[in-house]
Motif scaffolding. Structure first.
Motif, PDB file in Angstrom:
ATOM      1  N   PRO A 237      39.583  62.601  47.490  1.00 17.17           N
ATOM      2  CA  PRO A 237      39.424  64.058  47.524  1.00 17.17           C
ATOM      3  C   PRO A 237      37.988  64.540  47.649  1.00 17.17           C
ATOM      4  O   PRO A 237      37.758  65.676  48.028  1.00 17.17           O
ATOM      5  N   LEU A 238      37.002  63.698  47.333  1.00 12.17           N
ATOM      6  CA  LEU A 238      35.621  64.155  47.286  1.00 12.17           C
ATOM      7  C   LEU A 238      34.782  63.406  48.320  1.00 12.17           C
ATOM      8  O   LEU A 238      34.705  62.185  48.288  1.00 12.17           O
ATOM      9  N   VAL A 239      34.165  64.153  49.235  1.00 12.22           N
ATOM     10  CA  VAL A 239      33.469  63.494  50.341  1.00 12.22           C
ATOM     11  C   VAL A 239      32.025  63.966  50.520  1.00 12.22           C
ATOM     12  O   VAL A 239      31.187  63.213  51.022  1.00 12.22           O
ATOM     13  N   SER A 240      31.688  65.191  50.123  1.00 14.97           N
ATOM     14  CA  SER A 240      30.352  65.727  50.383  1.00 14.97           C
ATOM     15  C   SER A 240      29.441  65.523  49.178  1.00 14.97           C
ATOM     16  O   SER A 240      29.895  65.300  48.053  1.00 14.97           O
ATOM     17  N   ALA A 241      28.126  65.620  49.416  1.00 18.53           N
ATOM     18  CA  ALA A 241      27.167  65.514  48.318  1.00 18.53           C
ATOM     19  C   ALA A 241      27.409  66.602  47.280  1.00 18.53           C
ATOM     20  O   ALA A 241      27.271  66.379  46.074  1.00 18.53           O
ATOM     21  N   ARG A 242      27.806  67.790  47.740  1.00 13.80           N
ATOM     22  CA  ARG A 242      28.120  68.896  46.825  1.00 13.80           C
ATOM     23  C   ARG A 242      29.290  68.520  45.917  1.00 13.80           C
ATOM     24  O   ARG A 242      29.281  68.810  44.716  1.00 13.80           O
ATOM     25  N   ASP A 243      30.295  67.879  46.501  1.00 10.72           N
ATOM     26  CA  ASP A 243      31.437  67.426  45.695  1.00 10.72           C
ATOM     27  C   ASP A 243      30.977  66.469  44.587  1.00 10.72           C
ATOM     28  O   ASP A 243      31.399  66.575  43.436  1.00 10.72           O
ATOM     29  N   GLY A 244      30.139  65.529  44.986  1.00 10.61           N
ATOM     30  CA  GLY A 244      29.682  64.539  44.026  1.00 10.61           C
ATOM     31  C   GLY A 244      28.837  65.124  42.911  1.00 10.61           C
ATOM     32  O   GLY A 244      28.775  64.577  41.813  1.00 10.61           O
ATOM     33  N   LEU A 245      28.181  66.250  43.184  1.00  9.91           N
ATOM     34  CA  LEU A 245      27.322  66.873  42.192  1.00  9.91           C
ATOM     35  C   LEU A 245      28.055  67.867  41.303  1.00  9.91           C
ATOM     36  O   LEU A 245      27.766  67.951  40.099  1.00  9.91           O
ATOM     37  N   LEU A 246      29.027  68.589  41.844  1.00 13.91           N
ATOM     38  CA  LEU A 246      29.594  69.726  41.120  1.00 13.91           C
ATOM     39  C   LEU A 246      31.033  69.559  40.662  1.00 13.91           C
ATOM     40  O   LEU A 246      31.478  70.298  39.775  1.00 13.91           O
ATOM     41  N   ASP A 247      31.773  68.617  41.214  1.00 16.70           N
ATOM     42  CA  ASP A 247      33.191  68.531  40.861  1.00 16.70           C
ATOM     43  C   ASP A 247      33.365  68.138  39.391  1.00 16.70           C
ATOM     44  O   ASP A 247      32.680  67.242  38.883  1.00 16.70           O
ATOM     45  N   ARG A 248      34.296  68.798  38.703  1.00 16.50           N
ATOM     46  CA  ARG A 248      34.483  68.563  37.264  1.00 16.50           C
ATOM     47  C   ARG A 248      34.948  67.140  36.974  1.00 16.50           C
ATOM     48  O   ARG A 248      34.654  66.586  35.910  1.00 16.50           O
ATOM     49  N   ARG A 249      35.681  66.520  37.920  1.00 16.91           N
ATOM     50  CA  ARG A 249      36.146  65.151  37.693  1.00 16.91           C
ATOM     51  C   ARG A 249      34.975  64.175  37.601  1.00 16.91           C
ATOM     52  O   ARG A 249      35.013  63.210  36.825  1.00 16.91           O
ATOM     53  N   VAL A 250      33.946  64.430  38.382  1.00 17.05           N
ATOM     54  CA  VAL A 250      32.747  63.597  38.312  1.00 17.05           C
ATOM     55  C   VAL A 250      32.085  63.732  36.943  1.00 17.05           C
ATOM     56  O   VAL A 250      31.658  62.750  36.333  1.00 17.05           O
TER      57      VAL A 250
END
Length: 433
Positions: A237-250
């Motif tokens: 589900p997570l592919v962009s640098a923004r995803d890696g920085l902001l997603d709550r699952r991370v």
């Protein structure tokens, strides 16, 4: 046996052979790099046996200095991974190794608390991004079905650094003390810092940035690895640098890792002192005894990593070692004055705690790919590294306050239990691959 069954068996055998080839090509060097990394990170625990008296430093100063490594590490972790994506993992991993090897060796010139803090900060800044860069590199070469074993082999550098570094550090401090006007702890920093520089140069020569650049693979083998890695990334589900920085699952995973690293660095930085406090005084004897917990941890990490891949189950393979580690720490406190029982308990604790690290690093790649993986791994490692600052400082403060590390060790056991509970916040369907 049907023709289809024979074909499936043949394909499975060919796949095992291919990934075994990849494993033997890249893992020995990566493992050697991490042995050097972890040794240079925690050998200050052995230096403490002499340098505190030589320099007139307190236990709290030591704990703060040990933790300052992680201040530099956290500040530069995310920028380091952003640069790695630009210049490629081979050059960046090599640069990290060479820089930290030089700074680690320079720790021998420490003369005061402030200089100790500064060199530990610089060492952390130099090493920032190393683990995420390697985990990202493994994602290039191994699909999730192979990654548990690969991660365990790489992160086996933690216990192996103890198996090798404990006796080596103890011997250097005993045998070279006073030679050429240097104390034993100064010789230790010098001798143990140089291998990282050599390994960094080897990374420039030996590692390939991508599957396409690997001349040691056939075209068919490259296509197979590429297809396996691409196939597993389609449903992430997570592919962009923004995803890696902001997603709550991370961030949930990151704080889970925080509690595991509380236990990891508490044991790593204080194991020699805990053994010494149980009644062992000679630095070489302390070094030899520290090899026992790390040997148990090495075996456990490999066995659990294989089991995790075989059963495609990730959460229990992470939570159970954490609980075992917590139990081992409690027993080590209860029998802290009995060297044999305390060492056995610390062996159990180390086996559980160190096994948590490779098992955790299987989780983020299960939901991250591409730039999200590089950024998310940096976030997780940064949050975990905050515990690397808190944990040794806490133990040093508690020891100065009470004369014993026991209360601090009990806090670490509670942290491991919290981490084990947090594992189950992440749904099984997301990570059991």
């Amino acid at each position: 046996m049907t023709i289809e069954a024979v074909s499936m068996t043949t394909d499975a055998s060919a796949t095992r052979t291919l990934y075994s080839k990849v494993m033997w090509r890249i893992m020995p060097l990566l493992l050697a790099c991490y042995i050097g990394a972890y040794l240079d990170r925690v050998n200050v625990g052995f230096a403490k046996l002499q340098m505190l008296k030589d320099l007139g430093l307190s236990e709290t100063v030591y704990g703060l200095g040990a933790g300052m490594f992680f201040v530099g590490y956290v500040i530069f972790e995310i920028p380091s991974n952003m640069l790695m994506m630009r210049v490629g993992p081979r050059a960046w991993i090599g640069r990290i190794l060479i820089t930290w090897g030089i700074i680690s060796a320079l720790t021998l010139v420490t003369t005061s608390a402030n200089m100790f803090y500064a060199l530990r900060f610089l060492l952390g800044a130099a090493e920032a991004g190393f683990i995420p860069a390697i985990i990202y590199y493994l994602m290039i070469w191994f699909p999730s079905s192979q990654r548990g074993k690969a991660s365990a082999l790489f992160l086996a550098g933690i216990p192996l650094s103890g198996v090798i570094g404990g006796p080596l550090s103890g011997w250097l401090m005993s045998a070279l003390d006073g030679k050429a006007g240097l104390a034993g702890w100064q010789w230790m920093f010098l001798v143990e810092g140089l291998p990282a520089v050599i390994l960094g140069i080897l990374c420039f020569v030996h590692l390939d940035n991508s599957i396409d650049a690997a001349r040691w693979l056939t075209t068919a083998e490259k296509d197979k690895i590429r297809a396996d890695v691409v196939a597993e990334s389609r449903d992430k589900p997570l592919v962009s640098a923004r995803d890696g920085l902001l997603d709550r699952r991370v961030w949930i995973l990151s704080f889970t890792y925080f509690f595991f690293t509380m236990g990891l660095y508490g044991v790593s930085f204080w194991l020699p002192s805990i053994i010494k406090d149980s009644g062992v005084r000679d630095p070489l004897s302390v070094g030899l005894l520290t090899a026992i917990p790390y040997t148990g941890a090495f075996v456990t990490m490999i066995l659990v990593g294989r089991s995790s891949d075989r059963h495609r189950e990730r959460r229990w393979h992470l939570a159970l070692p954490a609980l075992v580690g917590a139990a081992g720490l409690v027993v080590s406190v209860i029998y802290s004055q009995n060297t044999v029982v305390a060492l056995a308990a610390l062996t159990v604790a180390s086996s559980g705690i160190l096994t948590c690290v490779p098992q955790f690093y299987v989780l983020p790649p299960a939901i991250l790919t591409g730039a999200a993986a590089a950024m998310g791994l940096a976030v997780a490692n940064s949050v975990g590294s905050v515990a690397g600052f808190i944990s040794p400082y806490l133990l040093g403060y508690v020891k100065d306050l009470t004369g014993s590390t026991n209360a601090g060790v009990l806090v670490l056991s509670v942290a491991l239990i919290i981490g084990a509970a947090m594992v189950f916040v992440t749904p099984a369907r997301m990570v059991n691959r």
